[in-house]
Design an enzyme around this catalytic site. Structure first.
Site, PDB file in Angstrom:
ATOM      1  N   LYS A 224      52.710  53.839  61.647  1.00 45.03           N
ATOM      2  CA  LYS A 224      53.224  55.172  62.597  1.00 45.03           C
ATOM      3  C   LYS A 224      52.418  56.285  62.050  1.00 45.03           C
ATOM      4  O   LYS A 224      52.666  56.726  61.020  1.00 45.03           O
ATOM      5  CB  LYS A 224      54.694  55.186  62.639  1.00 45.03           C
ATOM      6  CG  LYS A 224      55.334  55.730  63.979  1.00 45.03           C
ATOM      7  CD  LYS A 224      55.206  57.010  64.309  1.00 45.03           C
ATOM      8  CE  LYS A 224      55.852  57.952  63.191  1.00 45.03           C
ATOM      9  NZ  LYS A 224      55.782  59.206  63.459  1.00 45.03           N
TER      10      LYS A 224
ATOM     11  N   GLU B   4      58.382  73.543  46.300  1.00 43.61           N
ATOM     12  CA  GLU B   4      56.983  73.339  46.618  1.00 43.61           C
ATOM     13  C   GLU B   4      56.599  73.921  48.080  1.00 43.61           C
ATOM     14  O   GLU B   4      57.261  73.763  48.983  1.00 43.61           O
ATOM     15  CB  GLU B   4      56.312  72.058  46.398  1.00 43.61           C
ATOM     16  CG  GLU B   4      57.090  70.790  47.630  1.00 43.61           C
ATOM     17  CD  GLU B   4      56.233  69.700  47.892  1.00 43.61           C
ATOM     18  OE1 GLU B   4      55.082  69.619  47.564  1.00 43.61           O
ATOM     19  OE2 GLU B   4      56.767  69.127  48.631  1.00 43.61           O
TER      20      GLU B   4
ATOM     21  N   CYS C 290      50.235  66.672  48.185  1.00 41.05           N
ATOM     22  CA  CYS C 290      51.622  66.351  47.283  1.00 41.05           C
ATOM     23  C   CYS C 290      51.191  66.667  45.642  1.00 41.05           C
ATOM     24  O   CYS C 290      51.859  67.413  45.183  1.00 41.05           O
ATOM     25  CB  CYS C 290      52.223  65.057  47.536  1.00 41.05           C
ATOM     26  SG  CYS C 290      50.851  63.680  47.277  1.00 41.05           S
TER      27      CYS C 290
ATOM     28  N   GLU D 209      56.091  57.760  48.661  1.00 41.65           N
ATOM     29  CA  GLU D 209      55.257  58.822  47.995  1.00 41.65           C
ATOM     30  C   GLU D 209      55.987  60.153  48.439  1.00 41.65           C
ATOM     31  O   GLU D 209      55.557  60.359  49.738  1.00 41.65           O
ATOM     32  CB  GLU D 209      53.928  58.651  48.320  1.00 41.65           C
ATOM     33  CG  GLU D 209      53.120  57.702  47.435  1.00 41.65           C
ATOM     34  CD  GLU D 209      52.852  57.746  46.106  1.00 41.65           C
ATOM     35  OE1 GLU D 209      53.133  58.997  45.643  1.00 41.65           O
ATOM     36  OE2 GLU D 209      52.635  56.960  45.146  1.00 41.65           O
TER      37      GLU D 209
HETATM   38  P1  NAD Z   1      58.522  64.221  57.435  1.00 39.67           P
HETATM   39  O1  NAD Z   1      58.985  63.458  56.166  1.00 39.67           O
HETATM   40  O2  NAD Z   1      59.323  64.532  58.201  1.00 39.67           O
HETATM   41  O3  NAD Z   1      57.484  63.337  58.249  1.00 39.67           O
HETATM   42  C1  NAD Z   1      56.447  62.296  57.610  1.00 39.67           C
HETATM   43  C2  NAD Z   1      56.371  60.963  58.661  1.00 39.67           C
HETATM   44  O4  NAD Z   1      57.831  60.448  58.644  1.00 39.67           O
HETATM   45  C3  NAD Z   1      56.086  61.325  60.030  1.00 39.67           C
HETATM   46  O5  NAD Z   1      55.202  60.269  60.590  1.00 39.67           O
HETATM   47  C4  NAD Z   1      57.468  61.363  60.734  1.00 39.67           C
HETATM   48  O6  NAD Z   1      57.427  61.121  62.306  1.00 39.67           O
HETATM   49  C5  NAD Z   1      58.191  60.197  60.122  1.00 39.67           C
HETATM   50  N1  NAD Z   1      59.511  60.349  60.041  1.00 39.67           N
HETATM   51  C6  NAD Z   1      60.482  61.397  60.054  1.00 39.67           C
HETATM   52  N2  NAD Z   1      61.547  60.934  60.282  1.00 39.67           N
HETATM   53  C7  NAD Z   1      61.785  59.721  60.186  1.00 39.67           C
HETATM   54  C8  NAD Z   1      62.705  58.685  60.110  1.00 39.67           C
HETATM   55  N3  NAD Z   1      63.905  59.149  60.055  1.00 39.67           N
HETATM   56  N4  NAD Z   1      62.454  57.294  59.633  1.00 39.67           N
HETATM   57  C9  NAD Z   1      60.869  56.993  59.902  1.00 39.67           C
HETATM   58  N5  NAD Z   1      60.262  58.128  59.862  1.00 39.67           N
HETATM   59  C10 NAD Z   1      60.383  59.112  60.182  1.00 39.67           C
HETATM   60  O7  NAD Z   1      57.565  65.222  56.807  1.00 39.67           O
HETATM   61  P2  NAD Z   1      56.749  66.368  57.536  1.00 39.67           P
HETATM   62  O8  NAD Z   1      57.620  67.135  58.685  1.00 39.67           O
HETATM   63  O9  NAD Z   1      55.393  65.765  58.135  1.00 39.67           O
HETATM   64  O10 NAD Z   1      56.749  67.516  56.321  1.00 39.67           O
HETATM   65  C11 NAD Z   1      57.598  68.181  55.919  1.00 39.67           C
HETATM   66  C12 NAD Z   1      57.410  68.333  54.242  1.00 39.67           C
HETATM   67  O11 NAD Z   1      57.086  67.175  53.796  1.00 39.67           O
HETATM   68  C13 NAD Z   1      56.709  69.240  53.845  1.00 39.67           C
HETATM   69  O12 NAD Z   1      56.996  70.424  54.087  1.00 39.67           O
HETATM   70  C14 NAD Z   1      56.190  68.653  52.692  1.00 39.67           C
HETATM   71  O13 NAD Z   1      56.830  69.187  51.642  1.00 39.67           O
HETATM   72  C15 NAD Z   1      56.363  67.079  52.605  1.00 39.67           C
HETATM   73  N6  NAD Z   1      55.206  66.445  52.666  1.00 39.67           N
HETATM   74  C16 NAD Z   1      54.790  65.802  51.596  1.00 39.67           C
HETATM   75  C17 NAD Z   1      53.802  64.798  51.767  1.00 39.67           C
HETATM   76  C18 NAD Z   1      53.079  64.062  50.712  1.00 39.67           C
HETATM   77  O14 NAD Z   1      52.270  63.807  50.547  1.00 39.67           O
HETATM   78  N7  NAD Z   1      54.103  63.839  49.680  1.00 39.67           N
HETATM   79  C19 NAD Z   1      52.879  64.655  52.905  1.00 39.67           C
HETATM   80  C20 NAD Z   1      53.228  65.584  53.952  1.00 39.67           C
HETATM   81  C21 NAD Z   1      54.477  66.523  54.139  1.00 39.67           C
END
Ligand code: NAD
Length: 470
Positions: free
Chosen positions: A167, A370, A274, A240
């Site tokens: 996804k 962060e 990250c 992660e």
């Molecule tokens: P998010 O965790 O909301 O989304 C990441 C993925 O998870 C997306 O594909 C999203 O559609 C999906 N998702 C959201 N809710 C879900 C659920 N309940 N069940 C399954 N899948 C779900 O992250 P974001 O909005 O993309 O970013 C928000 C924060 O995440 C950023 O501010 C940052 O701090 C952090 N982030 C971390 C990394 C990393 O590499 N560790 C990468 C991107 C973002």
């Protein structure tokens, strides 16, 4: 219009989502918006494809992964152009992500084998240890490195004999969907399925009873929800999540020599990684000199849309993240002294200048959290034991680094950090062959290397009693 790959076919939906170029806020594409029906369809396809893929030889599976990597390489220009459009990042960075990281992980896992081990062998018995695939893997991917992160989940999952449903992130589905289209001819139907959709599609996928394992990269908050979703059927989970990596500059360091690398590892992908430097601790004796050096690099860098050939750093990838970064900017201004950046440019696009803030400390939001954007806090310290304790006093423990002229002495200090990866005179040195573990609330489990293949397998012990003469 680009489509989803489900069961070897290219699939559209009635509803669509906009993909926005963050450098000018224009719409670059519309993509399918998967609902529960498409998620169920993809899981069913992965289930149907699983027995044949599980039973294929590791060599045959490896050959498919090599072909997938070749498709990446053969279509590099097109894929990079798409990634530049949906992320706004400079072309060089898109090339690094796709050619080096995405293709690199596919090729690495193509060649990896897990041989059965004989644990005990005598006249009476033989005990063997095997590793079997788990079944269907659900991979949920974030927006910051969408192609790399999809591939570093697909590669070990497939190499171990699982099938997968990916996804993509709602704001960066385009390049990965296109890659799915290009893979249609080289991957057996249903072995890899690629969906675009919102958070609800992700939630439905990870709670699907036929899914055996979830691999997720993204926010800590979503990570917690995913652990909950895994519990009814006790799915395996690799997470992660966020990081708040400390870099510690020791008093013997050469400021001018290390400043370029520290700057590069703090602002890589405009801070949207990250495991890059998010808290820079500098010894009191070097503090002013280091602040001045990093500020000079930040001020001298060009932040622009990726289609500008002079761009060195791109915008924040999406509006929601941009709004969060602006809040962090306001709190940085309130708690410290901004010595580079800080002022937003006029015009369209989610641009934030590379910002350096000094005279901040623990307890300030910009140090404790962060920003996941281009803001670096620089913090003063005087005592090594004290700074190690401060670096460790975070719920996150992804990466950390020590900078010194004495690499061996620095290595001893690095090992006192609690993070999964600790580096000396570098940061965020990713390599497909090297495990990348997440400690504390930065996640659970490990990706990369042979250690990163094991979580896609279940251990099986074969214990044979040898026939004995009566
Ligand atoms: P998010 O965790 O909301 O989304 C990441 C993925 O998870 C997306 O594909 C999203 O559609 C999906 N998702 C959201 N809710 C879900 C659920 N309940 N069940 C399954 N899948 C779900 O992250 P974001 O909005 O993309 O970013 C928000 C924060 O995440 C950023 O501010 C940052 O701090 C952090 N982030 C971390 C990394 C990393 O590499 N560790 C990468 C991107 C973002």
């Amino acid at each position: 219009m680009v489509k989803m790959l489900i069961d070897g076919a290219l699939v559209d939906t009635a509803r669509h989502m906009d993909v926005i170029d963050p450098s000018d806020e224009s719409r670059v594409a519309q993509v399918p918006d998967a609902g529960t029906a498409e998620v169920d369809q993809a899981v069913a396809a992965a289930k149907k494809a699983y027995p044949a893929w599980r039973d294929a030889t590791p060599e045959a599976r490896g050959a498919v992964l090599v072909a997938m990597a070749q498709v990446v390489t053969d279509n590099l220009d097109e894929l990079c152009q798409l990634l530049v459009q949906e992320t706004g990042r400079p072309l060089g960075l898109a090339q690094f992500e796709i050619a080096h990281l995405a293709a690199g992980y596919l090729n690495y896992y193509a060649g990896l084998r897990i041989a059965p081990e004989i644990l005990v062998e005598d006249d009476t018995r033989r005990v063997e240890q095997h590793r079997k695939p788990l079944g269907i893997v659900a991979a949920v991917v974030p927006w910051n490195a969408p192609v790399y992160i999809a591939c570093n989940k697909i590669a070990p999952a497939l190499a171990a004999g699982n099938t997968i449903v990916v996804k993509t992130a709602p704001s960066t589905p385009l390049t990965t969907l296109r890659l799915g289209e290009l893979w249609q001819d080289v991957v057996p139907a249903g072995v890899v399925n690629i969906l675009s959709g919102g958070n609800e599609a992700g939630a439905h996928l990870v709670s699907h009873p036929d899914v055996a394992k979830i691999t997720f990269t993204g926010s800590t908050g979503t990570g917690r929800k995913i652990m909950e979703a895994a519990s009814p059927t006790l799915k395996r989970v690799t997470l992660e999540l966020g990081g708040n990596d400390a870099a510690i500059v020791l008093p013997d360091a050469d400021v001018k020599a290390i400043a370029p690398a520290i700057f590069a590892f703090a602002f890589f992908n405009s801070g949207q990684v990250c495991a890059i430097i998010k808290r820079l601790y500098v010894h009191d004796s070097l503090y002013d000199a280091m602040c001045a050096e990093i500020a000079a690099y930040a001020t001298g860098s060009k932040v622009a849309g990726g289609r500008d050939p002079e761009a060195q750093f791109g915008p924040v990838q999406n509006k929601a993240q941009y709004d969060k970064v602006l809040d962090y900017l306001a709190s940085a201004r309130a708690s410290g002294t901004i010595i580079a950046g800080g002022e937003l440019p006029d015009g369209r696009g989610y641009f934030v200048p590379l910002t350096v803030v000094r005279d901040v400390k623990e307890g300030d939001v910009i140090v404790d959290e962060e920003p996941f954007g281009p803001i670096l806090p620089i913090i003063r310290y005087t005592d090594i034991d004290d700074v190690v304790a401060r670096a460790n006093a975070s719920p996150y423990a992804l990466g950390g680094s020590i900078w010194s002229n004495d690499a061996e002495a620095a290595a001893k200090i690095a090992l006192r950090l609690e993070s999964g990866s600790v580096w000396v005179n570098q940061h965020c040195a990713l390599d497909p062959a090297v495990p990348f573990p997440a400690n504390k609330q930065s996640g659970s489990g490990v990706e990369g290397g042979l250690e990163g293949l094991y979580p896609y397998t279940a251990l099986q012990i074969l214990n044979i009693a040898k026939p004995q003469a009566a």
